[in-house]
Write an enzyme that holds these catalytic residues in place. Sequence first.
Site, mmCIF file in Angstrom:
data_model
loop_
_atom_site.group_PDB
_atom_site.id
_atom_site.type_symbol
_atom_site.label_atom_id
_atom_site.label_comp_id
_atom_site.label_asym_id
_atom_site.label_seq_id
_atom_site.Cartn_x
_atom_site.Cartn_y
_atom_site.Cartn_z
ATOM 1 N N CYS A 2 32.275 88.769 48.829
ATOM 2 C CA CYS A 2 32.250 89.977 49.645
ATOM 3 C C CYS A 2 31.929 89.588 51.079
ATOM 4 O O CYS A 2 31.971 88.430 51.458
ATOM 5 C CB CYS A 2 31.212 90.969 49.098
ATOM 6 S SG CYS A 2 29.507 90.359 49.099
ATOM 7 N N LEU A 50 34.208 92.372 46.868
ATOM 8 C CA LEU A 50 35.443 92.053 46.173
ATOM 9 C C LEU A 50 35.026 91.638 44.765
ATOM 10 O O LEU A 50 34.410 90.582 44.577
ATOM 11 C CB LEU A 50 36.192 90.914 46.875
ATOM 12 C CG LEU A 50 37.510 90.460 46.250
ATOM 13 C CD1 LEU A 50 38.561 91.561 46.372
ATOM 14 C CD2 LEU A 50 38.012 89.184 46.917
ATOM 15 N N ILE A 52 34.728 90.078 41.304
ATOM 16 C CA ILE A 52 35.278 88.900 40.647
ATOM 17 C C ILE A 52 34.629 88.689 39.273
ATOM 18 O O ILE A 52 35.304 88.440 38.288
ATOM 19 C CB ILE A 52 35.080 87.629 41.506
ATOM 20 C CG1 ILE A 52 35.743 87.805 42.886
ATOM 21 C CG2 ILE A 52 35.615 86.390 40.792
ATOM 22 C CD1 ILE A 52 37.238 87.952 42.860
ATOM 23 N N ASN A 74 27.268 86.877 49.146
ATOM 24 C CA ASN A 74 28.706 86.664 49.303
ATOM 25 C C ASN A 74 29.038 85.297 48.741
ATOM 26 O O ASN A 74 28.475 84.293 49.171
ATOM 27 C CB ASN A 74 29.063 86.736 50.794
ATOM 28 C CG ASN A 74 30.441 86.178 51.085
ATOM 29 O OD1 ASN A 74 31.363 86.350 50.306
ATOM 30 N ND2 ASN A 74 30.567 85.501 52.225
ATOM 31 N N GLY A 75 29.956 85.248 47.772
ATOM 32 C CA GLY A 75 30.351 83.959 47.228
ATOM 33 C C GLY A 75 30.274 83.934 45.719
ATOM 34 O O GLY A 75 30.311 84.971 45.059
ATOM 35 N N GLU A 76 30.166 82.736 45.175
ATOM 36 C CA GLU A 76 30.072 82.560 43.733
ATOM 37 C C GLU A 76 29.050 81.472 43.421
ATOM 38 O O GLU A 76 28.987 80.447 44.108
ATOM 39 C CB GLU A 76 31.425 82.157 43.132
ATOM 40 C CG GLU A 76 32.550 83.156 43.350
ATOM 41 C CD GLU A 76 32.371 84.477 42.632
ATOM 42 O OE1 GLU A 76 31.513 84.555 41.719
ATOM 43 O OE2 GLU A 76 33.075 85.437 42.993
ATOM 44 N N ILE A 287 54.279 76.956 50.155
ATOM 45 C CA ILE A 287 54.949 77.510 51.329
ATOM 46 C C ILE A 287 55.720 76.418 52.042
ATOM 47 O O ILE A 287 55.298 75.250 52.086
ATOM 48 C CB ILE A 287 53.916 78.164 52.286
ATOM 49 C CG1 ILE A 287 54.615 78.867 53.449
ATOM 50 C CG2 ILE A 287 52.907 77.147 52.776
ATOM 51 C CD1 ILE A 287 53.665 79.686 54.311
ATOM 52 N N SER A 363 41.721 75.592 45.959
ATOM 53 C CA SER A 363 42.345 74.825 47.032
ATOM 54 C C SER A 363 41.878 73.378 46.990
ATOM 55 O O SER A 363 40.791 73.075 46.484
ATOM 56 C CB SER A 363 41.984 75.449 48.386
ATOM 57 O OG SER A 363 42.304 74.586 49.460
ATOM 58 N N GLY A 364 42.685 72.483 47.548
ATOM 59 C CA GLY A 364 42.317 71.068 47.625
ATOM 60 C C GLY A 364 41.577 70.684 48.889
ATOM 61 O O GLY A 364 41.387 69.494 49.157
#
Length: 641
Positions: A2, A50, A52, A74-76, A287, A363-364
Amino acid sequence: MCGIHGIYRLDGAPVESAHLSLMGNITQHRGPDDEGQHIDGDCGIAMRRLSIIDLAGGHQPLSNRDGSLWLVCNGEIYNYRELRAELQAKGYQFKTGSDSEVLLHLYDAEGDDFVLRLNGMFDFALWDARRRRLLIGRDRVGVKPLYVMQDGQRLAFATEAKALLALPGVTAALDPTVVASYLQLGYVAAPGCIFKGIRKLPPATLLAVENGKIREWRYWRIAPTIRHDWNEAQWIDQVRTSLQRAVSMQMVSDVPIGAFLSGGVDSSAVVAYMARTSSAPIRTYAIGFEGGEAEALYNELPYARQVSKLFGTQHREILVKPDVVGLLPQLLWHMDEPLADTAFITTYLVSQFARQDVKVILSGVGGDELFGGYRRYMGGHYARRFQALPGWLQSAVGFAADRLPADRHSGLLNTLRLAKGFVASAGMAPDARYTSYLQVLGQDLIAKLMLGEQGCGQHPLAQAFADAGHEDELNRMLAVDAETQLPDDLLMLTDKMSMAVSLECRVPFLDHELLELAASMPSAIKIRDGRLKHVLKQALSDVLPDDILNRKKRGFGTPMGAWLKRELAPLLRRLLSSEVVKARGLFVPAVVSGLIADHEANRMDGTDALLSLMNLEIWSRVYLDGRSSDDVALELKSYLA
């Protein structure tokens, strides 16, 4: 995941709910699913959520049983299940299934040191009503940003700087003392911020306010100790085990999850270990760019398809010719601060694409900084070879290299660009040589460019070098990157661009235990015989094919330098015209014109330098001039009509 924000009134006045709402409204994109706030007299904390984990029960702010502790996060927290079980065994009762709730009880059990038990990406604010104490903090590596503003009456904080600008009495003003620093690196290094009166809380930092007194301290640093008791095979086994563990931990989610896939080593490794962990096919997103030679250099779709086929992923890709002119004002509004790294454009586009299907993406990011993946890490190797040449030959090569053309968007000219940089820096001390690779503009040029007496002062990398501690050159460079470019450029743009579309991006390479492992690794294991990321590639040799492991590296950006010479040339010339530059009052118009001319003539690759100036002007129109991003975009498009 969030956006969090809050206010502590240093003058003892009560916090107004409406002020917290103003801050939350401006960052609704970070948390479109839910919002909440808690006010206790002179302190108020709030969030935009948000959802999750624990979609129904994870509403914030969270409180403990007696309401003496309140939290927004905010985060995990990836190890929350283990921590939860441990705390329950001690008698703590949980009200939700949220990962964030463990912070409340862990703080109660262990005090401020509780952050050392967390494995995750986060920023948080915790209100201790018993002590009338506010504690805010940021994760070890700086995956999640946090801005702080303090005046005589209040201390306010927010995940995004624009939330602080929403407060009464706060105006968007440029801090001239950080402009030189921004031009040197192409981003604003913490604790600096482009806005006057606002600063970034550095990574791994806690800030407490109690009895009107503010205390700030660093709770973790990467240890500079190198292990010499393992052979290469043992290092390979440790890297495999640690990376698999990190990816598996970060796949915990109650919503659909996917992965960015460029076909490079790092993103491919993440997908490989996700596939090993998951019983269902992994969703992957890639992409590419339409166009000629320059665009082709950034098109990695064939490699992404190869990796997707290898692991049977549900793969989607887009081939784009982005509306850069229309995007830049909007994206710079989301970024809060100007940036010269074109990866923020690519990251936004692929995030927007992935958000059609998933809420969480892996992501890497970070693999190059941990294991030595950039060509600039070879500077010392090439310098030693160059210095072994006879003096007359060094002079002749230096004379010739200085006159070579340079353009990163052509295969041959990009090689010449790198050669020019290596030769020009060969005689420098290691720290100065590495600084020359990283900087966008040198201090001498900035002194000529800037008006007034602002000057450059200390280089923004100087403190990072002072804190690095390592004696060997490679690990010293990696430590500097972990303190500067990683949190303030790569992770900042990753967070801001993914959250612009309400997408949570996780970065398993930056699991702090994997980071600590990599930091303790001898440099000869990371890069061997000129092979970048040697140990990581050896660790992945059982899961990725050789043509993926050993292919030439490309950055996750755009061919902006080529566009500035072609279709975006009118935009560049209008934004950096002598009239515009003079009116803004920051730079000497003739020096700016010289930079444009040198770039167009290939005397230098001025992509980053010109983009830093151009984006600063666009950012100024949005924030300093108070115009909407749509209005600025229309104006910029008129330049190309």
